[in-house]
Every structure is written in C-alpha cells, then in structure tokens.
Write a protein that holds these residues in place. Structure first.
Motif, PDB file in Angstrom:
ATOM      1  N   ASP A  14       9.140  -0.622   4.797  1.00 52.79           N
ATOM      2  CA  ASP A  14       8.434  -1.855   5.138  1.00 52.79           C
ATOM      3  C   ASP A  14       7.682  -1.588   6.436  1.00 52.79           C
ATOM      4  O   ASP A  14       8.285  -1.468   7.495  1.00 52.79           O
ATOM      5  CB  ASP A  14       9.453  -2.976   5.307  1.00 52.79           C
ATOM      6  CG  ASP A  14       8.802  -4.327   5.508  1.00 52.79           C
ATOM      7  OD1 ASP A  14       7.575  -4.388   5.680  1.00 52.79           O
ATOM      8  OD2 ASP A  14       9.537  -5.330   5.499  1.00 52.79           O
ATOM      9  N   THR A  15       6.361  -1.477   6.351  1.00 46.90           N
ATOM     10  CA  THR A  15       5.553  -1.152   7.530  1.00 46.90           C
ATOM     11  C   THR A  15       4.631  -2.320   7.880  1.00 46.90           C
ATOM     12  O   THR A  15       4.317  -3.160   7.030  1.00 46.90           O
ATOM     13  CB  THR A  15       4.686   0.097   7.257  1.00 46.90           C
ATOM     14  OG1 THR A  15       3.772  -0.192   6.196  1.00 46.90           O
ATOM     15  CG2 THR A  15       5.548   1.295   6.885  1.00 46.90           C
ATOM     16  N   ARG A  17       1.548  -2.177   8.299  1.00 46.85           N
ATOM     17  CA  ARG A  17       0.332  -2.039   7.503  1.00 46.85           C
ATOM     18  C   ARG A  17       0.494  -2.697   6.129  1.00 46.85           C
ATOM     19  O   ARG A  17      -0.421  -3.353   5.630  1.00 46.85           O
ATOM     20  CB  ARG A  17       0.013  -0.561   7.360  1.00 46.85           C
ATOM     21  CG  ARG A  17      -1.293  -0.280   6.731  1.00 46.85           C
ATOM     22  CD  ARG A  17      -1.611   1.183   6.802  1.00 46.85           C
ATOM     23  NE  ARG A  17      -2.894   1.445   6.189  1.00 46.85           N
ATOM     24  CZ  ARG A  17      -3.535   2.577   6.285  1.00 46.85           C
ATOM     25  NH1 ARG A  17      -3.027   3.572   6.959  1.00 46.85           N
ATOM     26  NH2 ARG A  17      -4.689   2.743   5.695  1.00 46.85           N
ATOM     27  N   LYS A  18       1.646  -2.524   5.508  1.00 54.02           N
ATOM     28  CA  LYS A  18       1.898  -3.159   4.215  1.00 54.02           C
ATOM     29  C   LYS A  18       1.957  -4.677   4.363  1.00 54.02           C
ATOM     30  O   LYS A  18       1.455  -5.413   3.501  1.00 54.02           O
ATOM     31  CB  LYS A  18       3.200  -2.640   3.607  1.00 54.02           C
ATOM     32  CG  LYS A  18       3.115  -1.200   3.139  1.00 54.02           C
ATOM     33  CD  LYS A  18       4.427  -0.725   2.577  1.00 54.02           C
ATOM     34  CE  LYS A  18       4.344   0.740   2.187  1.00 54.02           C
ATOM     35  NZ  LYS A  18       5.623   1.247   1.690  1.00 54.02           N
ATOM     36  N   ARG A  19       2.571  -5.134   5.437  1.00 54.75           N
ATOM     37  CA  ARG A  19       2.652  -6.575   5.670  1.00 54.75           C
ATOM     38  C   ARG A  19       1.264  -7.179   5.873  1.00 54.75           C
ATOM     39  O   ARG A  19       0.962  -8.237   5.337  1.00 54.75           O
ATOM     40  CB  ARG A  19       3.536  -6.870   6.872  1.00 54.75           C
ATOM     41  CG  ARG A  19       4.999  -6.646   6.589  1.00 54.75           C
ATOM     42  CD  ARG A  19       5.852  -6.890   7.827  1.00 54.75           C
ATOM     43  NE  ARG A  19       7.239  -6.876   7.453  1.00 54.75           N
ATOM     44  CZ  ARG A  19       7.926  -7.923   7.026  1.00 54.75           C
ATOM     45  NH1 ARG A  19       7.338  -9.087   6.924  1.00 54.75           N
ATOM     46  NH2 ARG A  19       9.186  -7.823   6.692  1.00 54.75           N
ATOM     47  N   MET A  51       7.979  -8.296   0.245  1.00 61.35           N
ATOM     48  CA  MET A  51       8.558  -7.011   0.656  1.00 61.35           C
ATOM     49  C   MET A  51       9.910  -6.780  -0.033  1.00 61.35           C
ATOM     50  O   MET A  51      10.211  -5.651  -0.438  1.00 61.35           O
ATOM     51  CB  MET A  51       8.721  -6.952   2.175  1.00 61.35           C
ATOM     52  CG  MET A  51       7.422  -6.865   2.939  1.00 61.35           C
ATOM     53  SD  MET A  51       6.559  -5.333   2.599  1.00 61.35           S
ATOM     54  CE  MET A  51       4.986  -5.953   2.103  1.00 61.35           C
ATOM     55  N   ARG A  54       9.164  -5.787  -3.621  1.00 63.31           N
ATOM     56  CA  ARG A  54       8.648  -4.417  -3.685  1.00 63.31           C
ATOM     57  C   ARG A  54       9.762  -3.398  -3.469  1.00 63.31           C
ATOM     58  O   ARG A  54       9.772  -2.339  -4.099  1.00 63.31           O
ATOM     59  CB  ARG A  54       7.551  -4.209  -2.641  1.00 63.31           C
ATOM     60  CG  ARG A  54       6.267  -4.898  -3.000  1.00 63.31           C
ATOM     61  CD  ARG A  54       5.199  -4.602  -1.980  1.00 63.31           C
ATOM     62  NE  ARG A  54       3.964  -5.291  -2.290  1.00 63.31           N
ATOM     63  CZ  ARG A  54       2.869  -5.214  -1.557  1.00 63.31           C
ATOM     64  NH1 ARG A  54       2.847  -4.479  -0.476  1.00 63.31           N
ATOM     65  NH2 ARG A  54       1.790  -5.870  -1.911  1.00 63.31           N
TER      66      ARG A  54
END
Length: 119
Positions: A14-15, A17-19, A51, A54
């Motif tokens: 969970d980064t 950037r993904k958020r 998240m 995923r």
C-alpha cells in the motif's frame, strides 16, 4: 532437475502513489458526470476499502498462480517419467544444456521433441 525459482511473493504494498491513483480515479468518475457527482461520490468506496480489496485480490491471485504453476510442473514431470529410459536421458542432457527459461513449458517441449524424434 534444474528449474528457475519463482520469486517469493512479498505481499501487496500500500503506497501513497496507489492511494493518490484511487483518489484521482474517483475524482475523474465524478467529473465525468457533474450533475450526478454527489450520487457517484456516495457510491464510491473509501480508499481504505479499495486498498483492502486489492490486498485480498493480490493474495488470492498469488495462490491461484502458484497452484497453476505447480499443476503444470506435475504434468511435465509425469510426461518426463513416462518416457523410456533412453529418451529420458536425451531430455535430461538437453535440459542441462538448455539456455532458455527452466520452467514446465520448456520441459514439456523437450519431452515432446524426444517423442517426435522416436517416431
């Protein structure tokens, strides 16, 4: 028998950037239909929910991928051990000299090649 090791699964990361990508996607969905932006926003899941989903999907995918690879290795080994001893030795010699990836599909290819040469 030589084979290429499959890299160890590290888990879903969970980064930030993904958020931010989730937030950007949700903003674009709302902006696509500005008259319904409030209803769309009410239906969109939170970033935490996305998240978590995923992460579960990534874990499930990894389990299925490992099962798939194991199934094909079992099939390849079964085909290899069904060959007569002289053909097995040819396959083993070629496998040791093999320069490509050492996976089940390549072993199946070498077994099929050995069978075809016998005919």
């Amino acid at each position: 028998m030589l084979f290429d090791h499959y890299p160890r699964y590290e888990g879903f990361r969970d980064t930030p950037r993904k958020r931010s990508a989730v937030l950007r996607k949700q903003r674009i969905e709302r902006e696509a239909l500005p008259l319904f932006a409030e209803q769309i926003a009410a239906m969109q899941p939170s970033v935490e929910e996305v998240m978590a989903k995923r992460s579960l999907q990534a874990d499930a995918f990894e389990v299925e991928r490992r099962k798939f690879k194991a199934k094909w290795w079992r099939i390849a080994r079964e085909n290899y051990y069904r060959l007569p001893a002289e053909q097995r030795m040819k396959v083993l010699t070629r496998w040791r000299r093999w320069w490509g990836p050492r996976d089940s599909s390549c072993l199946l290819y070498l077994c099929a090649q050995a069978k075809a040469e016998q005919l």
